[in-house]
Design an enzyme around this catalytic site. Structure first.
Site, short mmCIF file in Angstrom:
data_model
loop_
_atom_site.label_atom_id
_atom_site.label_comp_id
_atom_site.label_asym_id
_atom_site.label_seq_id
_atom_site.Cartn_x
_atom_site.Cartn_y
_atom_site.Cartn_z
N VAL A 16 -17.49 58.25 61.88
CA VAL A 16 -17.34 56.83 61.57
C VAL A 16 -16.30 56.17 62.49
O VAL A 16 -16.55 55.13 63.10
CB VAL A 16 -16.95 56.63 60.09
N ARG A 47 -6.75 64.75 64.55
CA ARG A 47 -6.19 66.09 64.35
C ARG A 47 -6.11 66.82 65.68
O ARG A 47 -5.16 67.53 65.95
CB ARG A 47 -7.12 66.84 63.39
N GLU A 130 -15.89 48.70 51.41
CA GLU A 130 -17.35 48.52 51.35
C GLU A 130 -18.11 49.78 51.79
O GLU A 130 -19.15 50.13 51.23
CB GLU A 130 -17.75 47.34 52.26
N VAL A 133 -19.35 53.20 49.44
CA VAL A 133 -20.56 53.36 48.63
C VAL A 133 -21.76 52.86 49.42
O VAL A 133 -21.82 51.71 49.83
CB VAL A 133 -20.47 52.58 47.30
N GLY A 135 -22.92 53.39 52.44
CA GLY A 135 -22.79 53.14 53.88
C GLY A 135 -22.87 51.69 54.28
O GLY A 135 -22.02 50.88 53.93
N GLY A 188 -29.85 67.76 60.69
CA GLY A 188 -28.53 67.14 60.64
C GLY A 188 -28.33 66.21 59.47
O GLY A 188 -27.33 65.50 59.39
N ASP A 202 -20.61 63.82 45.50
CA ASP A 202 -20.55 62.60 46.31
C ASP A 202 -21.13 61.41 45.53
O ASP A 202 -20.50 60.35 45.44
CB ASP A 202 -21.36 62.85 47.60
N LYS A 206 -19.34 57.82 43.89
CA LYS A 206 -19.86 56.47 44.11
C LYS A 206 -20.19 55.80 42.78
O LYS A 206 -19.96 54.60 42.62
CB LYS A 206 -21.10 56.55 45.01
N1 LIG Z 1 -20.19 60.08 58.11
C1 LIG Z 1 -20.80 59.20 57.33
O1 LIG Z 1 -22.01 58.94 57.48
C2 LIG Z 1 -20.03 58.48 56.27
C3 LIG Z 1 -20.67 57.51 55.48
C4 LIG Z 1 -19.94 56.81 54.51
C5 LIG Z 1 -18.60 57.10 54.34
N2 LIG Z 1 -18.01 58.06 55.09
C6 LIG Z 1 -16.59 58.34 54.86
O2 LIG Z 1 -15.88 58.07 56.06
C7 LIG Z 1 -14.76 58.95 56.16
C8 LIG Z 1 -14.82 59.64 57.52
O3 LIG Z 1 -16.00 60.38 57.61
P1 LIG Z 1 -16.49 61.00 59.01
O4 LIG Z 1 -17.88 61.46 58.78
O5 LIG Z 1 -16.21 60.07 60.12
O6 LIG Z 1 -15.54 62.28 59.11
P2 LIG Z 1 -15.28 63.18 60.42
O7 LIG Z 1 -16.36 63.01 61.41
O8 LIG Z 1 -14.97 64.55 59.91
O9 LIG Z 1 -13.97 62.55 61.05
C9 LIG Z 1 -12.70 62.71 60.46
C10 LIG Z 1 -11.66 62.26 61.47
O10 LIG Z 1 -10.38 62.38 60.86
C11 LIG Z 1 -9.51 63.09 61.74
N3 LIG Z 1 -8.53 63.81 60.93
C12 LIG Z 1 -8.74 64.82 60.08
N4 LIG Z 1 -7.57 65.20 59.52
C13 LIG Z 1 -6.63 64.42 60.05
C14 LIG Z 1 -5.23 64.32 59.89
N5 LIG Z 1 -4.58 65.12 59.05
N6 LIG Z 1 -4.55 63.38 60.61
C15 LIG Z 1 -5.20 62.57 61.46
N7 LIG Z 1 -6.54 62.60 61.67
C16 LIG Z 1 -7.23 63.52 60.96
C17 LIG Z 1 -10.40 64.01 62.55
O11 LIG Z 1 -9.74 64.32 63.75
P3 LIG Z 1 -10.49 65.21 64.89
O12 LIG Z 1 -11.50 64.28 65.51
O13 LIG Z 1 -9.39 65.54 65.82
O14 LIG Z 1 -11.10 66.36 64.19
C18 LIG Z 1 -11.63 63.10 62.74
O15 LIG Z 1 -11.43 62.26 63.85
C19 LIG Z 1 -14.85 59.86 54.94
O16 LIG Z 1 -14.06 59.35 53.90
C20 LIG Z 1 -16.30 59.80 54.56
O17 LIG Z 1 -16.52 60.07 53.18
C21 LIG Z 1 -18.69 58.74 56.06
#
Ligand SMILES: NC(=O)c1ccc[n+]([C@@H]2O[C@H](COP(=O)([O-])OP(=O)(O)OC[C@H]3O[C@@H](n4cnc5c(N)ncnc54)[C@H](OP(=O)(O)O)[C@@H]3O)[C@@H](O)[C@H]2O)c1
Length: 429
Positions: A16, A47, A130, A133, A135, A188, A202, A206
């Site tokens: 995201v 990270r 927003e 829940v 997306g 995926g 999950d 929501k």
């Molecule tokens: N993916 C979706 O389709 C989607 C949809 C709706 C909501 N969400 C929500 O959006 C959020 C992010 O999801 P995502 O899919 O983007 O997750 P993700 O791809 O796993 O990305 C997480 C990011 O956070 C960074 N991170 C992890 N631990 C950290 C720390 N301690 N300090 C600083 N940065 C840190 C990671 O760094 P690195 O890059 O270095 O690993 C990565 O860049 C979540 O709350 C998820 O529930 C996601």
């Protein structure tokens, strides 16, 4: 237009976050025109700092998210790290240091929404989410703002794309659960560990968020009844088809008839093919809202993915930036109704029960008596016999979950009932 930019700290640059950064850059001029001031990416906390991230200047990247939110010049913190900590601490620190927050973190909002809202209010800042829940689908804002003058009675939705993809595959191809999950993983749509999706953690998060907003009351994650979809079988789909139904994992938030309480639950359920939610295919999400004045509304779209989710995050970012320029804040938590959340036993719905029974005279009467003794009225019964054994499919009229549970416990004690093959709620009629 103000020339001094609003500064944004991006916490997380994964699926995201990287899309949020990309859209902030590619749409910079439009965003500035819509907000009334430019928006500047002031820092990106991750990270793994050495990972190559297209379009992100290396000097903005840091592993010290706390120092970034404590800088004092940050206007908006966008939290897209996920999970409880360090996200929770970082959001609280952001408020303490003068920033508003946009988050996509359903797990955190469902668990600690009340405390986070209180922290935002105490510091006169915004907390928008927003994207948490469904997306990209505009849902929180319509519930919180557009329907603020109406009375919402029911919110029923498909809020998890992974499970909808799996159930849709089972429905359209006749595949079993494992086969459909394997395909979702290969494409995926499912993570290597799909537990959060298939066990409905999950969706439950929501549901807690949606119920709280819809009914102006606090609904904690623990208040949500949760049942995953790993037990759904190809046979369940065949039964559903015979009834003119399909099976969906539904999040259902309801106000009681007398309006004095609410319920929130997530479980697989049969819904008629004529219901709008039945036609939600693949990994799409949709939420069906019923209210006093507006009637029935349906919100539909992609519930996940980097770019769709970033769209919702950006919408919040624009709103929060506008509020900031106006020296105002948007709507905070609205929990004035303080309605109790009733236990699952008080939920009233219809049931489809599949029993393996002995194929001999009197069994049907015995089973019917058990239903009657528990006050559960039978709508239809279908019996199929083979080699001394038979299957009995009972569809009930509306009954409480507690009555149904009592019925099933008593059925299991009958010598003639070899097993309860499946119990599925029937919704949306
Ligand atoms: N993916 C979706 O389709 C989607 C949809 C709706 C909501 N969400 C929500 O959006 C959020 C992010 O999801 P995502 O899919 O983007 O997750 P993700 O791809 O796993 O990305 C997480 C990011 O956070 C960074 N991170 C992890 N631990 C950290 C720390 N301690 N300090 C600083 N940065 C840190 C990671 O760094 P690195 O890059 O270095 O690993 C990565 O860049 C979540 O709350 C998820 O529930 C996601």
């Amino acid at each position: 237009m103000r020339t001094r930019p609003l500064k944004v700290a991006l916490l997380g640059c994964g699926v995201v976050g990287s899309e949020v950064a990309r859209i902030m850059t590619t749409h910079a001029d439009d965003l500035a025109a819509r907000i009334g001031a430019p928006v500047e990416l002031a820092g990106v906390a991750v990270r793994r700092p050495s990972k190559v991230r297209a379009g992100i200047p290396q000097e903005l990247v840091t592993t010290d998210a706390t120092a970034l939110v404590k800088r004092g010049d940050i206007d908006v913190v966008v939290e897209v790290i996920g999970g409880i900590e360090p996200a929770r601490g970082l959001i609280t620190t952001a408020f303490e240091h003068g920033a508003s927050v946009v988050s996509a973190n359903k797990a955190l909002l469902a668990q600690d929404g009340a405390a986070l809202h209180a922290a935002a209010e105490a510091h006169g800042k915004d907390l928008y989410y927003e994207a948490a829940v469904a997306g990209a689908i505009p849902l929180i804002r319509p519930l919180r703002e557009s329907l603020a003058g109406d009375k919402i009675n029911r919110v029923m939705g498909i809020v998890n794309g992974t499970t909808n993809f799996i159930l849709d595959k089972m429905d359209t191809t006749g595949a079993g659960y494992q086969e459909a999950l394997d395909e979702a993983t290969a494409l995926g749509y499912a993570e290597a560990d799909p537990t959060a999706d298939v066990e409905a953690f999950d969706a439950a998060a929501k549901a807690a968020i949606l119920a709280g907003i819809a009914f102006h009351t606090r609904v904690r994650l623990d208040d949500v009844y949760r049942e995953g979809m790993t037990e759904v079988t190809a046979a369940d789909f065949r039964s559903a088809k015979e009834m003119g139904c399909t099976i969906k994992l539904l999040a259902i938030c309801e106000r009681s008839k007398d309006g004095a309480s609410v319920t929130a639950r997530v479980h697989p359920a049969m819904i008629p093919l004529s219901h709008p939610l039945a036609s939600v295919r693949g990994a799409y999400n949709a939420v069906f809202v019923e209210s006093d004045a507006a009637g029935q509304l349906m919100f539909y779209g992609p519930g996940a993915g980097g770019s769709p989710t970033a769209s919702a995050v950006l919408g919040d970012l624009v709103a929060v930036c506008r509020n900031r320029l106006n020296g105002a804040t948007g709507p905070g938590e609205s929990a004035y109704a303080a309605l109790p959340v009733s236990p699952m036993g008080e939920v009233v719905t219809r049931y489809h029960i599949s029993l393996d029974v002995a194929d001999k005279p009197g069994v049907l009467a015995q089973v019917a008596t058990v239903f009657a003794e528990h006050g559960v009225s039978i709508d239809t019964v279908r019996q199929q016999g083979k080699d001394g054994e038979a299957s009995l499919v009972v569809v009930t009229h509306r009954a409480s979950d507690a009555s149904l549970t009592g019925t099933v416990e008593a059925l299991r004690k009958l010598d003639t009932v070899r097993g309860v093959a499946s119990i599925m709620r029937v919704e949306g009629e």
